[in-house]
Motif scaffolding. Structure first.
Motif, PDB file in Angstrom:
ATOM      1  N   LEU A 189       0.844  -1.188   0.000  1.00 52.96           N
ATOM      2  CA  LEU A 189       0.000   0.000   0.000  1.00 52.96           C
ATOM      3  C   LEU A 189       0.882   1.241   0.000  1.00 52.96           C
ATOM      4  O   LEU A 189       1.761   1.393   0.856  1.00 52.96           O
ATOM      5  CB  LEU A 189      -0.903   0.002   1.241  1.00 52.96           C
ATOM      6  CG  LEU A 189      -1.789   1.229   1.434  1.00 52.96           C
ATOM      7  CD1 LEU A 189      -2.813   1.349   0.318  1.00 52.96           C
ATOM      8  CD2 LEU A 189      -2.483   1.149   2.802  1.00 52.96           C
ATOM      9  N   LEU A 190       0.670   2.117  -0.973  1.00 54.46           N
ATOM     10  CA  LEU A 190       1.437   3.357  -1.050  1.00 54.46           C
ATOM     11  C   LEU A 190       0.774   4.431  -0.190  1.00 54.46           C
ATOM     12  O   LEU A 190      -0.458   4.476  -0.085  1.00 54.46           O
ATOM     13  CB  LEU A 190       1.524   3.829  -2.503  1.00 54.46           C
ATOM     14  CG  LEU A 190       2.138   2.839  -3.495  1.00 54.46           C
ATOM     15  CD1 LEU A 190       2.223   3.479  -4.887  1.00 54.46           C
ATOM     16  CD2 LEU A 190       3.512   2.360  -3.047  1.00 54.46           C
ATOM     17  N   PRO A 191       1.576   5.312   0.417  1.00 59.96           N
ATOM     18  CA  PRO A 191       0.990   6.356   1.263  1.00 59.96           C
ATOM     19  C   PRO A 191       0.250   7.433   0.475  1.00 59.96           C
ATOM     20  O   PRO A 191      -0.567   8.167   1.036  1.00 59.96           O
ATOM     21  CB  PRO A 191       2.203   6.951   1.985  1.00 59.96           C
ATOM     22  CG  PRO A 191       3.370   6.629   1.106  1.00 59.96           C
ATOM     23  CD  PRO A 191       3.047   5.332   0.447  1.00 59.96           C
ATOM     24  N   GLY A 192       0.547   7.543  -0.811  1.00 60.92           N
ATOM     25  CA  GLY A 192      -0.139   8.505  -1.677  1.00 60.92           C
ATOM     26  C   GLY A 192      -0.459   7.836  -2.997  1.00 60.92           C
ATOM     27  O   GLY A 192      -0.590   6.618  -3.076  1.00 60.92           O
ATOM     28  N   ASP A 193      -0.593   8.633  -4.048  1.00 59.96           N
ATOM     29  CA  ASP A 193      -0.828   8.011  -5.343  1.00 59.96           C
ATOM     30  C   ASP A 193       0.506   7.701  -6.013  1.00 59.96           C
ATOM     31  O   ASP A 193       1.574   7.985  -5.470  1.00 59.96           O
ATOM     32  CB  ASP A 193      -1.756   8.850  -6.221  1.00 59.96           C
ATOM     33  CG  ASP A 193      -1.112  10.138  -6.733  1.00 59.96           C
ATOM     34  OD1 ASP A 193       0.132  10.252  -6.730  1.00 59.96           O
ATOM     35  OD2 ASP A 193      -1.864  11.042  -7.144  1.00 59.96           O
ATOM     36  N   VAL A 194       0.430   7.122  -7.188  1.00 59.84           N
ATOM     37  CA  VAL A 194       1.650   6.642  -7.825  1.00 59.84           C
ATOM     38  C   VAL A 194       2.578   7.775  -8.235  1.00 59.84           C
ATOM     39  O   VAL A 194       3.792   7.581  -8.365  1.00 59.84           O
ATOM     40  CB  VAL A 194       1.294   5.749  -9.042  1.00 59.84           C
ATOM     41  CG1 VAL A 194       0.764   6.596 -10.204  1.00 59.84           C
ATOM     42  CG2 VAL A 194       2.477   4.894  -9.472  1.00 59.84           C
ATOM     43  N   LEU A 221       0.815   8.951 -16.665  1.00 55.72           N
ATOM     44  CA  LEU A 221       1.171   7.673 -16.055  1.00 55.72           C
ATOM     45  C   LEU A 221       0.156   7.282 -14.983  1.00 55.72           C
ATOM     46  O   LEU A 221      -0.263   6.120 -14.893  1.00 55.72           O
ATOM     47  CB  LEU A 221       2.570   7.749 -15.445  1.00 55.72           C
ATOM     48  CG  LEU A 221       3.731   7.605 -16.419  1.00 55.72           C
ATOM     49  CD1 LEU A 221       5.032   8.069 -15.774  1.00 55.72           C
ATOM     50  CD2 LEU A 221       3.854   6.160 -16.892  1.00 55.72           C
ATOM     51  N   ALA A 222      -0.263   8.250 -14.169  1.00 55.89           N
ATOM     52  CA  ALA A 222      -1.262   7.958 -13.136  1.00 55.89           C
ATOM     53  C   ALA A 222      -2.564   7.485 -13.760  1.00 55.89           C
ATOM     54  O   ALA A 222      -3.199   6.534 -13.277  1.00 55.89           O
ATOM     55  CB  ALA A 222      -1.491   9.187 -12.265  1.00 55.89           C
ATOM     56  N   ASP A 223      -2.975   8.122 -14.851  1.00 47.56           N
ATOM     57  CA  ASP A 223      -4.204   7.707 -15.532  1.00 47.56           C
ATOM     58  C   ASP A 223      -4.062   6.284 -16.078  1.00 47.56           C
ATOM     59  O   ASP A 223      -4.993   5.473 -15.974  1.00 47.56           O
ATOM     60  CB  ASP A 223      -4.531   8.667 -16.674  1.00 47.56           C
ATOM     61  CG  ASP A 223      -5.042  10.017 -16.181  1.00 47.56           C
ATOM     62  OD1 ASP A 223      -5.461  10.095 -15.010  1.00 47.56           O
ATOM     63  OD2 ASP A 223      -5.014  10.983 -16.970  1.00 47.56           O
ATOM     64  N   THR A 224      -2.890   5.984 -16.637  1.00 46.19           N
ATOM     65  CA  THR A 224      -2.649   4.654 -17.200  1.00 46.19           C
ATOM     66  C   THR A 224      -2.666   3.580 -16.122  1.00 46.19           C
ATOM     67  O   THR A 224      -3.206   2.482 -16.323  1.00 46.19           O
ATOM     68  CB  THR A 224      -1.289   4.626 -17.925  1.00 46.19           C
ATOM     69  OG1 THR A 224      -1.317   5.554 -19.007  1.00 46.19           O
ATOM     70  CG2 THR A 224      -0.964   3.245 -18.446  1.00 46.19           C
ATOM     71  N   LEU A 225      -2.081   3.894 -14.977  1.00 46.75           N
ATOM     72  CA  LEU A 225      -1.901   2.891 -13.924  1.00 46.75           C
ATOM     73  C   LEU A 225      -3.093   2.764 -12.979  1.00 46.75           C
ATOM     74  O   LEU A 225      -3.169   1.808 -12.206  1.00 46.75           O
ATOM     75  CB  LEU A 225      -0.645   3.230 -13.112  1.00 46.75           C
ATOM     76  CG  LEU A 225       0.677   3.064 -13.866  1.00 46.75           C
ATOM     77  CD1 LEU A 225       1.817   3.735 -13.110  1.00 46.75           C
ATOM     78  CD2 LEU A 225       0.983   1.584 -14.077  1.00 46.75           C
ATOM     79  N   ARG A 226      -4.011   3.707 -13.054  1.00 47.89           N
ATOM     80  CA  ARG A 226      -5.116   3.720 -12.089  1.00 47.89           C
ATOM     81  C   ARG A 226      -5.903   2.405 -12.096  1.00 47.89           C
ATOM     82  O   ARG A 226      -6.221   1.850 -11.030  1.00 47.89           O
ATOM     83  CB  ARG A 226      -6.049   4.895 -12.387  1.00 47.89           C
ATOM     84  CG  ARG A 226      -7.097   5.136 -11.295  1.00 47.89           C
ATOM     85  CD  ARG A 226      -7.932   6.381 -11.631  1.00 47.89           C
ATOM     86  NE  ARG A 226      -7.083   7.542 -11.829  1.00 47.89           N
ATOM     87  CZ  ARG A 226      -6.615   8.294 -10.818  1.00 47.89           C
ATOM     88  NH1 ARG A 226      -6.926   7.988  -9.577  1.00 47.89           N
ATOM     89  NH2 ARG A 226      -5.859   9.352 -11.086  1.00 47.89           N
ATOM     90  N   ALA A 227      -6.214   1.899 -13.258  1.00 45.24           N
ATOM     91  CA  ALA A 227      -7.058   0.703 -13.338  1.00 45.24           C
ATOM     92  C   ALA A 227      -6.407  -0.516 -12.692  1.00 45.24           C
ATOM     93  O   ALA A 227      -7.093  -1.342 -12.077  1.00 45.24           O
ATOM     94  CB  ALA A 227      -7.394   0.400 -14.801  1.00 45.24           C
ATOM     95  N   SER A 228      -5.084  -0.626 -12.800  1.00 44.01           N
ATOM     96  CA  SER A 228      -4.401  -1.815 -12.279  1.00 44.01           C
ATOM     97  C   SER A 228      -3.856  -1.646 -10.872  1.00 44.01           C
ATOM     98  O   SER A 228      -3.601  -2.635 -10.182  1.00 44.01           O
ATOM     99  CB  SER A 228      -3.254  -2.205 -13.218  1.00 44.01           C
ATOM    100  OG  SER A 228      -2.363  -1.121 -13.419  1.00 44.01           O
ATOM    101  N   MET A 229      -3.699  -0.403 -10.406  1.00 41.24           N
ATOM    102  CA  MET A 229      -3.061  -0.190  -9.107  1.00 41.24           C
ATOM    103  C   MET A 229      -3.954   0.433  -8.043  1.00 41.24           C
ATOM    104  O   MET A 229      -3.647   0.336  -6.852  1.00 41.24           O
ATOM    105  CB  MET A 229      -1.829   0.721  -9.284  1.00 41.24           C
ATOM    106  CG  MET A 229      -0.664   0.081 -10.003  1.00 41.24           C
ATOM    107  SD  MET A 229       0.796   1.180 -10.081  1.00 41.24           S
ATOM    108  CE  MET A 229       1.148   1.448  -8.333  1.00 41.24           C
ATOM    109  N   CYS A 230      -5.042   1.049  -8.444  1.00 42.68           N
ATOM    110  CA  CYS A 230      -5.885   1.783  -7.498  1.00 42.68           C
ATOM    111  C   CYS A 230      -7.157   0.975  -7.202  1.00 42.68           C
ATOM    112  O   CYS A 230      -7.864   0.569  -8.138  1.00 42.68           O
ATOM    113  CB  CYS A 230      -6.243   3.155  -8.066  1.00 42.68           C
ATOM    114  SG  CYS A 230      -7.072   4.248  -6.898  1.00 42.68           S
ATOM    115  N   ASP A 231      -7.421   0.726  -5.922  1.00 43.10           N
ATOM    116  CA  ASP A 231      -8.581  -0.098  -5.582  1.00 43.10           C
ATOM    117  C   ASP A 231      -9.858   0.742  -5.485  1.00 43.10           C
ATOM    118  O   ASP A 231      -9.844   1.965  -5.707  1.00 43.10           O
ATOM    119  CB  ASP A 231      -8.326  -0.902  -4.298  1.00 43.10           C
ATOM    120  CG  ASP A 231      -8.192  -0.039  -3.041  1.00 43.10           C
ATOM    121  OD1 ASP A 231      -8.628   1.131  -3.054  1.00 43.10           O
ATOM    122  OD2 ASP A 231      -7.662  -0.552  -2.036  1.00 43.10           O
ATOM    123  N   ALA A 232     -10.950   0.079  -5.131  1.00 43.75           N
ATOM    124  CA  ALA A 232     -12.258   0.750  -5.107  1.00 43.75           C
ATOM    125  C   ALA A 232     -12.338   1.845  -4.051  1.00 43.75           C
ATOM    126  O   ALA A 232     -13.187   2.739  -4.140  1.00 43.75           O
ATOM    127  CB  ALA A 232     -13.353  -0.287  -4.866  1.00 43.75           C
TER     128      ALA A 232
END
Length: 250
Positions: A189-194, A221-232
């Motif tokens: 778990l990251l403390p912030g966003d990517v 990059l954040a937009d690209t990675l959101r689907a695979s790295m950011c949970d609900a």
């Protein structure tokens, strides 16, 4: 930590965006089984968070790091620390153990690192380490290289992420008795966003992007990675893979 390929370390930013590194690495201290009075080298001590724990356990500890701000942060905790490249250790039979957390993947010349560790250890001394292994943060790495390729930038990966088989072979070639080498998945778990992770840990790659273009690159990059790295719940998780090893000097 070590500083290569334009990676610069800021202890304040590290505490804000990277404290999980030492927090999650604390469990490796159990594997070290440090004893009161032992002389221990912390290789790539970073800001000294784990180094201080060893001191509090009654050990005689020296931290080394190639980042001046990190060495100063370690000294501010009351821990002895020196500026030194982990690939050029200059010790001879001084330590009961060499310990390293989250640093060796910044040192691509692994053979030089292990030769220095070997020299630094007393006969029978032990080497305990954890660092990025094969597939570490692969989702981020692949997205980064794709973003750079779109800008016609070709830059090599700055990190050393070996397989356990590769690292075991390096240890054995140096003469270590290898007790184990394991590759451990550790979703983190990251403390912030990517974007905070990227600006803290991926400077060697981001530095290839013109400074005025970096905010847009990071946002993409954040937009690209959101689907695979950011949970609900809006929490960001990175696909960390860690090499953990325990070896000793015969």
């Amino acid at each position: 930590m070590t500083s290569h390929n334009e990676q610069q370390w800021d202890p304040i930013a590290y505490q804000q965006h990277g404290r999980f590194v030492s927090d999650l690495g604390a469990s490796i201290l159990d594997l070290l089984e440090a004893r009161t009075g032992e002389r221990i080298l912390d290789l790539g001590c970073g800001d000294g968070a784990l180094t201080r724990k060893l001191v509090d356990m009654g050990c005689d500890v020296l931290g080394v790091d190639s980042s001046t701000p990190m060495v100063e942060a370690t000294r501010a905790l009351g821990v002895e620390a020196r500026m030194m490249d982990g690939q050029s250790l200059d010790f001879h039979g001084e330590f009961d153990a060499v310990f390293s957390n989250a640093a060796l993947h910044w040192m691509p010349h692994a053979e030089h690192v292990l030769a220095g560790v070997w020299r630094a250890l007393k006969p029978g001394g032990r080497f305990v380490a954890e660092f990025g292994g094969h597939g570490n943060v692969a989702t981020i790495v692949n997205a980064l290289h794709a973003a750079l390729a779109a800008r016609h930038v070709d830059i090599p990966n700055p990190w050393f992420f070996p397989t356990p088989e590769h690292y075991r072979a390096l240890l054995e070639k140096q003469g270590f008795q290898v007790h184990f080498v394991a590759l451990l998945p550790r979703p983190t778990l990251l403390p912030g966003d990517v974007r905070a992770w990227l600006t803290t840990f991926a400077q060697p790659l981001l530095s290839a992007v013109a400074e005025e273009e970096r905010p847009a690159c990071l946002a993409a990059l954040a937009d690209t990675l959101r689907a695979s790295m950011c949970d609900a719940d809006g929490k960001w998780w990175a696909d960390y893979m860690r090499i953990r090893c325990h070896a000793s000097k015969a």
